[in-house]
Design an enzyme around this catalytic site. Structure first.
Site, PDB file in Angstrom:
ATOM      1  N   SER A   1       0.864  -1.196   0.000  1.00 63.87           N
ATOM      2  CA  SER A   1       0.000   0.000   0.000  1.00 63.87           C
ATOM      3  C   SER A   1       0.890   1.233   0.000  1.00 63.87           C
ATOM      4  O   SER A   1       2.066   1.154   0.401  1.00 63.87           O
ATOM      5  CB  SER A   1      -0.863  -0.019   1.261  1.00 63.87           C
ATOM      6  OG  SER A   1      -1.544   1.217   1.417  1.00 63.87           O
TER       7      SER A   1
ATOM      8  N   TYR B   1      -2.918  -1.657  10.301  1.00 60.77           N
ATOM      9  CA  TYR B   1      -2.824  -1.746   8.836  1.00 60.77           C
ATOM     10  C   TYR B   1      -1.450  -1.247   8.369  1.00 60.77           C
ATOM     11  O   TYR B   1      -0.756  -1.903   7.599  1.00 60.77           O
ATOM     12  CB  TYR B   1      -3.947  -0.921   8.217  1.00 60.77           C
ATOM     13  CG  TYR B   1      -4.056  -1.027   6.706  1.00 60.77           C
ATOM     14  CD1 TYR B   1      -4.702  -2.107   6.115  1.00 60.77           C
ATOM     15  CD2 TYR B   1      -3.519  -0.044   5.876  1.00 60.77           C
ATOM     16  CE1 TYR B   1      -4.818  -2.199   4.729  1.00 60.77           C
ATOM     17  CE2 TYR B   1      -3.628  -0.134   4.488  1.00 60.77           C
ATOM     18  CZ  TYR B   1      -4.286  -1.208   3.926  1.00 60.77           C
ATOM     19  OH  TYR B   1      -4.396  -1.306   2.548  1.00 60.77           O
TER      20      TYR B   1
HETATM   21  N1  LIG Z   1      -8.568  -0.159  -1.838  1.00 64.14           N
HETATM   22  C1  LIG Z   1      -7.507   0.584  -1.572  1.00 64.14           C
HETATM   23  O1  LIG Z   1      -7.564   1.841  -1.547  1.00 64.14           O
HETATM   24  C2  LIG Z   1      -6.188  -0.081  -1.308  1.00 64.14           C
HETATM   25  C3  LIG Z   1      -5.041   0.715  -1.288  1.00 64.14           C
HETATM   26  C4  LIG Z   1      -3.816   0.127  -1.045  1.00 64.14           C
HETATM   27  C5  LIG Z   1      -3.723  -1.229  -0.825  1.00 64.14           C
HETATM   28  N2  LIG Z   1      -4.849  -2.002  -0.838  1.00 64.14           N
HETATM   29  C6  LIG Z   1      -4.686  -3.428  -0.600  1.00 64.14           C
HETATM   30  O2  LIG Z   1      -5.214  -4.132  -1.709  1.00 64.14           O
HETATM   31  C7  LIG Z   1      -5.544  -5.463  -1.313  1.00 64.14           C
HETATM   32  C8  LIG Z   1      -6.897  -5.819  -1.873  1.00 64.14           C
HETATM   33  O3  LIG Z   1      -7.872  -4.982  -1.264  1.00 64.14           O
HETATM   34  P1  LIG Z   1      -9.103  -4.350  -2.048  1.00 64.14           P
HETATM   35  O4  LIG Z   1      -9.024  -2.896  -1.860  1.00 64.14           O
HETATM   36  O5  LIG Z   1      -9.220  -4.915  -3.411  1.00 64.14           O
HETATM   37  O6  LIG Z   1     -10.284  -4.844  -1.077  1.00 64.14           O
HETATM   38  P2  LIG Z   1     -11.602  -5.737  -1.314  1.00 64.14           P
HETATM   39  O7  LIG Z   1     -12.230  -5.808   0.035  1.00 64.14           O
HETATM   40  O8  LIG Z   1     -12.404  -5.200  -2.438  1.00 64.14           O
HETATM   41  O9  LIG Z   1     -11.032  -7.166  -1.732  1.00 64.14           O
HETATM   42  C9  LIG Z   1     -10.356  -7.985  -0.802  1.00 64.14           C
HETATM   43  C10 LIG Z   1     -10.708  -9.436  -1.079  1.00 64.14           C
HETATM   44  O10 LIG Z   1      -9.917 -10.239  -0.199  1.00 64.14           O
HETATM   45  C11 LIG Z   1     -10.767 -11.231   0.362  1.00 64.14           C
HETATM   46  N3  LIG Z   1     -10.226 -11.631   1.660  1.00 64.14           N
HETATM   47  C12 LIG Z   1     -10.265 -10.928   2.818  1.00 64.14           C
HETATM   48  N4  LIG Z   1      -9.692 -11.634   3.789  1.00 64.14           N
HETATM   49  C13 LIG Z   1      -9.275 -12.794   3.245  1.00 64.14           C
HETATM   50  C14 LIG Z   1      -8.634 -13.939   3.765  1.00 64.14           C
HETATM   51  N5  LIG Z   1      -8.307 -14.031   5.057  1.00 64.14           N
HETATM   52  N6  LIG Z   1      -8.354 -14.960   2.926  1.00 64.14           N
HETATM   53  C15 LIG Z   1      -8.712 -14.884   1.624  1.00 64.14           C
HETATM   54  N7  LIG Z   1      -9.347 -13.848   1.083  1.00 64.14           N
HETATM   55  C16 LIG Z   1      -9.614 -12.804   1.885  1.00 64.14           C
HETATM   56  C17 LIG Z   1     -12.128 -10.585   0.480  1.00 64.14           C
HETATM   57  O11 LIG Z   1     -13.179 -11.561   0.548  1.00 64.14           O
HETATM   58  C18 LIG Z   1     -12.172  -9.750  -0.790  1.00 64.14           C
HETATM   59  O12 LIG Z   1     -12.751 -10.488  -1.855  1.00 64.14           O
HETATM   60  C19 LIG Z   1      -5.458  -5.471   0.213  1.00 64.14           C
HETATM   61  O13 LIG Z   1      -4.243  -6.074   0.600  1.00 64.14           O
HETATM   62  C20 LIG Z   1      -5.454  -3.996   0.579  1.00 64.14           C
HETATM   63  O14 LIG Z   1      -4.805  -3.749   1.787  1.00 64.14           O
HETATM   64  C21 LIG Z   1      -6.083  -1.453  -1.084  1.00 64.14           C
END
Ligand SMILES: NC(=O)c1ccc[n+]([C@@H]2O[C@H](COP(=O)([O-])OP(=O)(O)OC[C@H]3O[C@@H](n4cnc5c(N)ncnc54)[C@H](O)[C@@H]3O)[C@@H](O)[C@H]2O)c1
Length: 289
Positions: free
Chosen positions: A153, A166
């Site tokens: 991130s 986080y």
């Molecule tokens: N959305 C943002 O702004 C952002 C920014 C930087 C980093 N991220 C990172 O991106 C990654 C994906 O997040 P996203 O934003 O797409 O969120 P999201 O919630 O849309 O998708 C996350 C997915 O991971 C699955 N998940 C959660 N816990 C799990 C587990 N224990 N085992 C297996 N699957 C699991 C959920 O069911 C979901 O389908 C994360 O690591 C998040 O920290 C997101």
């Protein structure tokens, strides 16, 4: 050269027939990456804790004439991740790309966060990635080729008040990716930490907001919908990292690079700016009152 359905291919056929595993692929960034890798010809193993989302993504890939299979598991369960790797390796003979992306958010003042909540964030975001590295890297080293992409991130590069668990995990992931990339690249395996800015996904809705933070849950959701980039942009950056490997890839750079540079030059100036931002968006952070 043309791909499926006559789509032109632009030098990305290096993914045709490759085996990719994407965790947290049921939604957001993981979903977008799984769909893109499949469109580029990879055979994609879609991993998520949510069975329905997993099935939906696999069905979408198959409708587009791609190849995918669903694996429902909790990435923080190291035994399940080990069994996943063993199963895919015995079925496919190899794994070329593993995108360790599953992650959860948690917002709150430190006094409002329980040990159980700390453990869950560290278990999924950090130990889940460690489990993926432990399960998949040995097979890559045996074959002398492979690429591990870790979704860290922008908050793995700069800290933000009110998001301590986080931020802890994401800083750890950036360090892990850089250390592993240096260690493994001479043996044919690359490791990249992708550091996105704000992305419009399901993460805010799925996040726990503890104590004072609960009051801003819906405001944070609106902020992400309004300001967040499409997850497809991050997926495109993952693809570009596979083509041109680097230890760190900043995705949605306009959200991350200016504050990252400021933090490197003057942590104090960064913290003053971050306080102002936090006080507007999520006024529960410690230096925002
Ligand atoms: N959305 C943002 O702004 C952002 C920014 C930087 C980093 N991220 C990172 O991106 C990654 C994906 O997040 P996203 O934003 O797409 O969120 P999201 O919630 O849309 O998708 C996350 C997915 O991971 C699955 N998940 C959660 N816990 C799990 C587990 N224990 N085992 C297996 N699957 C699991 C959920 O069911 C979901 O389908 C994360 O690591 C998040 O920290 C997101």
């Amino acid at each position: 050269m043309t791909g499926r359905r006559g789509r032109p291919r632009s030098g990305t056929d290096r993914l045709a027939g490759k085996v990719a595993v994407v965790t947290g692929a049921g939604s957001g960034i993981g979903r977008a990456t799984a769909l893109l890798l499949a469109r580029e010809g990879a055979r994609v193993h879609v991993v998520d804790i949510d069975g329905q989302r997993c099935e939906d993504v696999v069905a979408g890939i198959r409708r587009d004439n791609g190849t995918a299979s669903a694996h429902v598991l909790d990435c923080s369960d190291a035994d399940a991740v080990e069994a996943l790797a063993t199963g895919i390796l015995s079925e496919e003979g190899r794994v070329d790309v593993v995108h360790l992306n599953a992650g959860i958010g948690h917002a709150g003042r430190i006094e409002d966060i329980t040990m159980e909540q700390w453990r869950r964030v560290l278990d999924v975001n950090l130990w889940g990635v460690v489990a993926g590295v432990h399960a998949f890297v040995p097979g890559m080293l045996e074959r002398g080729t492979g690429h591990v992409v870790i979704t860290a991130s922008g908050l793995g590069l700069v800290p933000l008040a009110g998001l301590a668990p986080y931020t802890t995990t994401k800083f750890a992931l950036v360090g892990m990716a850089e250390a592993l990339d240096v260690e493994l690249r001479k043996r044919g395996v690359r490791v990249t930490a992708v550091c996105p800015g704000v992305v419009d996904t399901g993460i805010v809705a799925a996040s726990v907001f503890s104590g004072h933070a609960e009051a801003v849950h819906s405001r944070a959701g609106r902020f992400f919908s309004r300001r967040g980039a499409a997850p497809e942009r991050v997926a495109a950056d993952v693809l570009s990292a596979l083509r041109r490997p680097r230890s760190i890839v900043v995705s949605i750079p306009m959200h991350v690079v200016p504050v990252w540079v400021l933090h490197r030059i003057s942590p104090r100036a960064y913290l003053a700016l971050a306080s102002r931002v936090v006080s507007r968006i999520a006024p529960f952070g410690s230096h925002a009152g």
